[in-house]
Write a protein that holds these residues in place. Structure first.
Motif, PDB file in Angstrom:
ATOM      1  N   SER A 148     -12.933  -3.020   8.680  1.00 40.20           N
ATOM      2  CA  SER A 148     -11.860  -2.026   8.608  1.00 40.20           C
ATOM      3  C   SER A 148     -10.936  -2.307   7.431  1.00 40.20           C
ATOM      4  O   SER A 148     -10.558  -1.386   6.690  1.00 40.20           O
ATOM      5  CB  SER A 148     -11.063  -2.014   9.914  1.00 40.20           C
ATOM      6  OG  SER A 148     -11.879  -1.648  11.013  1.00 40.20           O
ATOM      7  N   GLN A 152     -10.483   0.119   4.077  1.00 42.93           N
ATOM      8  CA  GLN A 152      -9.145   0.591   3.716  1.00 42.93           C
ATOM      9  C   GLN A 152      -8.813   0.227   2.275  1.00 42.93           C
ATOM     10  O   GLN A 152      -8.351   1.071   1.493  1.00 42.93           O
ATOM     11  CB  GLN A 152      -8.107  -0.011   4.668  1.00 42.93           C
ATOM     12  CG  GLN A 152      -6.676   0.394   4.352  1.00 42.93           C
ATOM     13  CD  GLN A 152      -5.670  -0.314   5.244  1.00 42.93           C
ATOM     14  OE1 GLN A 152      -6.025  -1.191   6.030  1.00 42.93           O
ATOM     15  NE2 GLN A 152      -4.407   0.038   5.112  1.00 42.93           N
ATOM     16  N   GLN A 155     -10.883   2.246  -0.325  1.00 48.87           N
ATOM     17  CA  GLN A 155     -10.355   3.594  -0.537  1.00 48.87           C
ATOM     18  C   GLN A 155      -9.107   3.569  -1.402  1.00 48.87           C
ATOM     19  O   GLN A 155      -8.945   4.403  -2.308  1.00 48.87           O
ATOM     20  CB  GLN A 155     -10.064   4.246   0.814  1.00 48.87           C
ATOM     21  CG  GLN A 155     -11.303   4.553   1.642  1.00 48.87           C
ATOM     22  CD  GLN A 155     -10.970   5.023   3.043  1.00 48.87           C
ATOM     23  OE1 GLN A 155      -9.802   5.086   3.433  1.00 48.87           O
ATOM     24  NE2 GLN A 155     -11.996   5.351   3.828  1.00 48.87           N
TER      25      GLN A 155
END
Length: 280
Positions: A148, A152, A155
């Motif tokens: 995760s 994140q 991006q």
């Protein structure tokens, strides 16, 4: 006076024996956790090595290949993932990795994603921007949490909010040696690899660009999980060493206090005999 002195020494001996029991128990717990952390390191490596080989193969065999993950740009803002512990009593484990991170940040415009309570508290005290404090308990982070975080940051890197991403962790060299280290995650660094003498001709579906864009966040999540496993093993090794040293120091103090107690008791007995002889 001699009686009061011996009583105080006995109290200190009992206190040190209690401390020794605690440090010995903590040493045994750290040794048990260290074995589990070492097993995690060994079990996680093959999967991430395959991902690394796939990325290298795409980059090497596609000369016109380009990706935002490989493109460097002027550095304006840098993101750091800093892995520390949740507790102390681990020697210089926390302080060493936090000092390395702070020295590398220097005067850069930076944002930190701290992992571990010690890291969160440290960067708050330094008034450095924190991206998220959702990972304040390092012991609770699973491999899913690492993926995760990687997605994140990938991006945010692609959108231009960060120009570089680093992870700062502690490399587990051996039970007696742990070294703070820093690794650049993004942009990916092209490595010159030695030819293996075997030509590999892989077909990627739908195409190598699509495969590359999808596996890079997975690869970064794997690297982050590997760094977390290394840090956990290093923390337990450092705590085991620190508790072993504390236990040895407690034993030395108990021996020294026992010697002082025996001397004080002998002095008291001698004084009582002298007083009896003088009275007779």
């Amino acid at each position: 006076m001699a009686g009061v002195s011996t009583k105080e020494i006995k109290n200190r001996i009992r206190s040190m024996e209690s401390t020794k029991q605690i440090t010995k128990a903590m040493e045994m717990v750290a040794a048990s956790k260290l074995r589990r952390a070492q097993a995690q390191i060994q079990n996680s490596r093959p999967y991430f090595e395959i991902l690394r080989d796939t990325i290298d193969d795409i980059v090497e065999n596609n000369h016109d290949f380009s990706s935002p993950y490989l493109t460097g740009r002027p550095v304006k803002k840098v993101a750091y993932i800093v892995i520390a512990g949740d507790r102390g009593l681990a020697g210089g484990y926390n302080s060493n990795v936090l000092k390395l991170a702070l020295s590398h940040i220097g005067s850069k415009e930076a944002v930190v994603l701290p992992i571990g309570k010690k890291a969160v508290d440290f960067f708050r005290s330094k008034h450095i921007e924190i991206l998220s404090d959702n990972y304040a308990v390092a012991a609770d982070i699973s491999i899913g949490g690492c993926f995760s975080v990687a997605k994140q940051l990938s991006q945010l890197f692609r959108s231009g909010q960060f120009d570089e991403v680093y992870v700062v962790y502690t490399d587990f060299v051996s039970v007696l040696s742990q070294t703070p280290a820093i690794m650049q995650l993004l942009p990916l660094v092209r490595e010159d690899r030695k030819p293996q003498g075997v030509s590999r001709d892989f077909l990627y579906e739908p195409d190598c660009t699509e495969v590359f864009e999808r596996i890079v966040p997975e690869y970064l999540g794997g690297i982050l999980y590997g760094a977390l496993c290394e840090s956990r093993a290093a923390e337990q090794a450092a705590r085991r060493t620190a508790m072993d040293s504390a236990t040895s120091n407690a034993e030395d103090m108990i021996a020294d206090l026992s010697l002082k107690f025996n001397r004080a008791r002998q002095a008291a007995i001698t004084q009582e005999i002298t007083e009896i002889v003088a009275g007779s």
